[in-house]
Motif scaffolding. Structure first.
Motif, PDB file in Angstrom:
ATOM      1  N   GLU A 213     -78.016  10.528 -94.668  1.00  0.00           N
ATOM      2  CA  GLU A 213     -77.595  10.155 -92.990  1.00  0.00           C
ATOM      3  C   GLU A 213     -76.188   9.367 -93.192  1.00  0.00           C
ATOM      4  O   GLU A 213     -75.921   8.639 -93.729  1.00  0.00           O
ATOM      5  CB  GLU A 213     -78.758   9.602 -93.222  1.00  0.00           C
TER       6      GLU A 213
ATOM      7  N   ARG B 255     -81.445  -2.471 -91.828  1.00  0.00           N
ATOM      8  CA  ARG B 255     -82.300  -1.365 -92.230  1.00  0.00           C
ATOM      9  C   ARG B 255     -83.371  -1.172 -92.081  1.00  0.00           C
ATOM     10  O   ARG B 255     -84.658  -0.421 -91.782  1.00  0.00           O
ATOM     11  CB  ARG B 255     -81.394  -0.433 -91.893  1.00  0.00           C
TER      12      ARG B 255
ATOM     13  N   ARG C 251     -87.033   5.995-100.104  1.00  0.00           N
ATOM     14  CA  ARG C 251     -86.736   5.992 -99.198  1.00  0.00           C
ATOM     15  C   ARG C 251     -85.383   4.463 -98.637  1.00  0.00           C
ATOM     16  O   ARG C 251     -84.822   4.630 -98.224  1.00  0.00           O
ATOM     17  CB  ARG C 251     -87.816   5.988 -97.654  1.00  0.00           C
TER      18      ARG C 251
HETATM   19  N1  GLU Z   1     -82.974   7.237 -90.480  1.00  0.00           N
HETATM   20  C1  GLU Z   1     -84.227   6.701 -91.261  1.00  0.00           C
HETATM   21  C2  GLU Z   1     -83.964   5.600 -92.774  1.00  0.00           C
HETATM   22  O1  GLU Z   1     -83.053   4.618 -91.580  1.00  0.00           O
HETATM   23  C3  GLU Z   1     -85.225   8.332 -92.095  1.00  0.00           C
HETATM   24  C4  GLU Z   1     -85.187   8.935 -90.575  1.00  0.00           C
HETATM   25  C5  GLU Z   1     -85.778  10.034 -91.001  1.00  0.00           C
HETATM   26  O2  GLU Z   1     -85.377  10.828 -91.885  1.00  0.00           O
HETATM   27  O3  GLU Z   1     -86.587  10.190 -90.818  1.00  0.00           O
HETATM   28  O4  GLU Z   1     -84.297   6.222 -93.324  1.00  0.00           O
END
Ligand code: GLU
Ligand code: MG
Length: 439
Positions: free
Chosen positions: A130, A286, A330
């Motif tokens: 992202e 985050r 993640r």
């Molecule tokens: N923006 C979210 C992160 O910092 C993830 C959002 C998603 O794609 O589930 O990992």
């Protein structure tokens, strides 16, 4: 003076994605490729302590020593659109040709080779990124919106063309939730190529979007009050004949034994490798509950607030399910070298395979509502909440020291301490702004 105009003086850039997650390198005339791909270009040990802000952290090497950065033909690509780019990633080696202990690409290769030797499995990975266009005010209706997609289409097709030409096969592109936020996924690649592709994707994002007058950033978070930019690393395993090894239809969540122990290892050692996966001071803004990132060492079955998530499969037939089945990690962001991220995850997963580690049962609840005792009773831990805490856990981990070597661990901690010192006295928005300029 005699001139030889037969030499191709168009430049090839050879780069390394270093401890700061920045690609640095040198260039040479394309006509010298043959020679340079054997001998490399000169490189300096203390470069490893150049932080993302270009300060130099305490270095055990001082002004001494010599290395070579050797371009790898497998990673080379040439883009003819826009300003021509001839690019290759390289390995840092000693003058005797040995992999250097601080070369991120060599570390990733070492981890992948050891994993293959132990399990017979090859790692297939896809890095899902992202990023945000900087200085974009929130616009109602923009989350996953058509308007944002249409704005993006003005540059995205050039961008996807460049990725394709560079060998980073794009998979999906979308307007993400946050202001000016987009997500790009790539098709999975085997082994080192997955990390190479991630490093190249980040470069090309800046390269192509800048041509369109835009300023993208992969920094983990641009505004402390808004969303983060995650890096989700998807994993699956293949044997040497390309048969999938990740899935087992008899497991309630579909995990093969290899997958279960690998995830068990990643979650067991996650707090100790977090300083690599989430390596900036603002990474920890985050990694907080309710941001759809990761805050605990939990396994999620299709849950987006888990450090490791088993991803959905959309097919019904067993062969295709087994091929699609993958899990994503993640708790990572793009301030880290993708090579180091891959190395750390594979080392931790491999340790899990050796120890036959079991992951916690997938949680289906909001872990932030549990007190520490209730969390501990279920085998969950809050991940480190600052880079300082993550570095302390990294530095005192015997396992990490065995995988990466004492010298690497000590240099990495010193590197990051120097980076943190650059941010002393700044408030959070100012810290975010500093990282936004780099990544
Ligand atoms: N923006 C979210 C992160 O910092 C993830 C959002 C998603 O794609 O589930 O990992
Ligand atoms: Mg996303």
């Amino acid at each position: 003076m005699t001139r030889n105009n037969d030499i191709d003086n168009r430049l090839v850039f050879v780069g390394t994605s270093d401890l700061s997650g920045v690609v640095r390198g040198k260039s040479f005339p394309a006509g010298d490729w043959e020679k340079r791909s054997r001998r490399g270009v000169g490189w300096t040990p203390t470069n490893v302590q150049i932080t993302c802000f270009d300060s130099i952290s305490d270095s055990p090497f001082g002004s001494f020593g010599d290395l070579v950065l050797v371009p790898d033909a497998d990673s080379r690509f040439v883009l003819e659109d826009g300003q021509r780019l001839d690019f290759a990633l390289g390995d840092i080696r000693s003058l005797e040709g040995e992999p250097w202990d601080f070369c991120t690409r060599s570390l990733a290769r070492r981890a992948l080779d050891a994993f293959h030797a132990l399990t017979g499995a090859r790692v297939q990975a896809a890095f899902e990124h992202e990023f945000q266009l900087r200085d974009q005010p929130p616009r109602p209706g923009d989350a996953f919106g058509f308007k944002g997609f249409r704005d993006g289409q003005a540059w995205a097709e050039d961008y996807l063309d460049a990725l394709q030409a560079a060998g980073c096969a794009p998979d999906t592109f979308m307007k993400e939730y946050g202001p000016g936020q987009y997500e790009i996924t790539m098709k999975p690649a085997i082994g080192l190529a997955a990390a190479d592709n991630a490093a190249v994707l980040r470069l090309l994002t800046h390269d192509v979007l800048q041509r369109h007058g835009l300023a993208p950033s992969f920094a983990p978070i641009l505004d402390p009050d808004s969303v983060g930019n995650g890096l989700h690393v998807h994993f699956s395993f293949l044997d040497d004949a390309d048969a999938p090894l990740t899935h087992d239809a008899d497991d309630p969540h579909g995990m093969s034994r290899l997958t279960r122990h690998f995830i068990g290892g990643v979650l067991k050692y996650l707090d100790q490798i977090l300083a690599i996966l989430a390596p900036s001071e603002i990474s920890y803004l985050r990694l907080t509950p309710h941001r759809w990132s990761a805050a605990y060492n939990n396994l999620g079955f299709r849950d987006r607030e888990a450090s490791v998530r088993i991803c959905p499969v959309t097919a019904q037939d067993p062969e295709s399910v087994a091929r699609q089945y993958n899990f994503e990690i993640r708790a990572a962001d793009a301030a880290a070298s993708p090579h180091l991220t891959l190395a750390a995850l594979v080392f931790a997963g491999m340790q899990g395979v050796r120890e036959e580690a079991e992951p916690p049962t997938p949680a289906q609840e909001d872990l932030s509502l549990l007190d520490p005792a209730a969390l501990a009773a279920r085998g969950f831990r809050r991940l480190p909440t600052t880079l300082g805490d993550a570095l302390a856990a990294f530095g005192r981990s015997q396992a990490v020291r065995e995988w990466f070597g004492d010298d690497f661990v000590d240099v990495y901690v010193a590197h990051k301490e120097g980076e943190l010192a650059q941010l002393d006295g700044l408030d959070w928005p100012a810290k975010c702004a500093r990282y936004a300029e780099v990544y």
